[in-house]
Scaffold this motif. Structure first.
Motif, PDB file in Angstrom:
ATOM      1  N   VAL A  90       0.819  -1.208   0.000  1.00 53.71           N
ATOM      2  CA  VAL A  90       0.000   0.000   0.000  1.00 53.71           C
ATOM      3  C   VAL A  90       0.856   1.263   0.000  1.00 53.71           C
ATOM      4  N   ILE A  91       2.045   1.234   0.591  1.00 56.27           N
ATOM      5  CA  ILE A  91       2.911   2.415   0.579  1.00 56.27           C
ATOM      6  C   ILE A  91       3.272   2.785  -0.854  1.00 56.27           C
ATOM      7  N   TYR A  92       3.635   1.792  -1.657  1.00 56.97           N
ATOM      8  CA  TYR A  92       4.023   2.073  -3.039  1.00 56.97           C
ATOM      9  C   TYR A  92       2.814   2.422  -3.896  1.00 56.97           C
ATOM     10  N   LYS A  93       1.659   1.858  -3.571  1.00 51.62           N
ATOM     11  CA  LYS A  93       0.431   2.270  -4.254  1.00 51.62           C
ATOM     12  C   LYS A  93       0.161   3.760  -3.987  1.00 51.62           C
ATOM     13  N   ASN A  94       0.315   4.167  -2.723  1.00 54.97           N
ATOM     14  CA  ASN A  94       0.120   5.570  -2.379  1.00 54.97           C
ATOM     15  C   ASN A  94       1.079   6.468  -3.151  1.00 54.97           C
ATOM     16  N   LEU A  95       2.343   6.082  -3.178  1.00 57.93           N
ATOM     17  CA  LEU A  95       3.342   6.899  -3.871  1.00 57.93           C
ATOM     18  C   LEU A  95       3.061   6.993  -5.365  1.00 57.93           C
ATOM     19  N   ALA A  96       2.429   5.968  -5.929  1.00 54.37           N
ATOM     20  CA  ALA A  96       2.110   5.996  -7.358  1.00 54.37           C
ATOM     21  C   ALA A  96       1.127   7.106  -7.700  1.00 54.37           C
ATOM     22  N   LEU A  97       0.356   7.569  -6.717  1.00 54.65           N
ATOM     23  CA  LEU A  97      -0.590   8.661  -6.975  1.00 54.65           C
ATOM     24  C   LEU A  97       0.123   9.980  -7.247  1.00 54.65           C
ATOM     25  N   LEU A  98       1.426  10.030  -7.020  1.00 51.92           N
ATOM     26  CA  LEU A  98       2.176  11.263  -7.269  1.00 51.92           C
ATOM     27  C   LEU A  98       2.642  11.387  -8.718  1.00 51.92           C
TER      28      LEU A  98
END
Length: 338
Positions: free
Chosen positions: A137-145
């Motif tokens: 989920v951390i990398y999923k969140n960062l993908a929103l950038l």
């Protein structure tokens, strides 16, 4: 770009997982305004994070009527005046998507439908980048950038850890040998390993390494902590009452955290405390520890109640994890620490 609003209301672990997004924004836009809309319970955690300008407490349960509704209207008016370049919804629920869109940012960024627990949330996003093959989920969140052209998405947790009276008390109590943290609680009953087994693990750690264990507890969990202590043959003791700030400090100074999938586990990951974690109905590859040497013991592939709060069977899958298996993981993690 000059201003951003992150929307992630809760829970504790999920807010921790969102911190790298704020850090990446600050790295890319050092002079920008970065605000965070969050449940009032977790403002204390965000107060420890460097680089966040304003923490905006919003309780969605209180904004529907009465004084809470009036306060929220005032808050919303202030947020609209901030004229954000982007509102980023890390939560992916209908309520968070509506809140993100309501501030009238130039862009409202969220997950595509296939990554949403509530697919209708997609209707409120103007941009929905695909996280691709990101699993955690951390990398999923960062993908929103990605739509903001943020390319440096390394994991950063810029958390300041003050020496509170409780932290000083704990460090002095166990100095110079140190202590292991055991966290037996979890909001979901389905995530809780039996407290007697945690106690047996504490006894085995004292036998094998000479370390005592400190048992964390939160609201309503004091009896659970005492059950761990009672089964530890004198190898564990309950932690003093802690605030979130205390918890971060006590976790950072621990030799290791042993826990199920819950907020304190993710705090341990954020402050680089070695971890042995126990997973029943949730997937460690999605929201488990991300440290290279940390250990996740999982039974999710045998679980028939995946991501459900309570188990439908007489024997829960997490109960299949033995004390011997946990101790084997403890030894591996200690050996890997160097």
């Amino acid at each position: 770009m000059n201003s951003f609003l992150i929307v992630r209301l809760g829970s504790l672990g999920d807010v921790v997982h969102g911190i790298p997004v704020a850090a990446a924004l600050r790295q890319e836009f050092p002079s920008s305004r970065i605000d965070w809309m969050v449940d009032p319970h977790y403002v204390e955690l965000l107060n420890l994070v460097k680089g966040i300008d304003r923490k905006i407490p919003v309780d969605p349960r209180a904004i529907k009527h009465g004084r809470g509704r009036v306060r929220f209207k005032e808050t919303l008016r202030e947020l609209r005046e901030a004229d954000y370049d982007a509102a980023i919804d890390l939560q992916g629920l209908l309520k968070s998507a509506m809140l993100a869109r309501s501030v009238r940012a130039r862009r409202t960024i969220g997950f595509p439908r296939k990554h949403l627990r509530e697919p209708l949330a997609r209707l409120f996003y103007t941009v929905a980048p695909d996280p691709g093959d990101a699993t955690h989920v951390i990398y999923k969140n960062l993908a929103l950038l990605a739509p903001l052209k943020v390319t440096d998405r390394r994991l950063r947790f810029p958390i300041e850890i003050p020496y509170t009276p409780t932290l000083i008390q704990v460090v002095q109590r166990f100095d110079p040998v140190g202590y292991v943290l055991i966290n037996p609680g979890a909001a979901w009953p389905n995530k809780q390993w039996p407290p007697e087994r945690f106690g047996q693990v504490a006894a085995a750690i004292a036998r094998d390494f000479g370390w005592k264990s400190l048992v964390l507890w939160g609201p309503g969990e004091q009896e659970l902590a005492h059950a761990v202590v009672a089964a530890s043959n004198g190898a564990a003791e309950p932690c003093p009452p802690t605030t979130i700030t205390d918890l971060v400090g006590v976790t950072r100074h621990a030799r290791m955290m042993i826990s199920g999938d819950t907020g304190p586990l993710h705090i341990a990951g954020a402050v680089s405390t070695p971890i042995v974690s126990l997973f029943g109905p949730t997937r460690p590859e999605r929201n488990g520890p991300w440290g290279l040497y940390d250990v996740a013991i999982s039974r999710v592939h045998h679980c028939s109640c995946v991501y459900e709060r309570t188990c439908k069977k007489a024997e829960r899958c997490i109960d299949d994890i033995s004390v011997a298996e946990v101790m084997s993981a403890v030894h591996r993690r200690v050996a890997a620490r160097g």
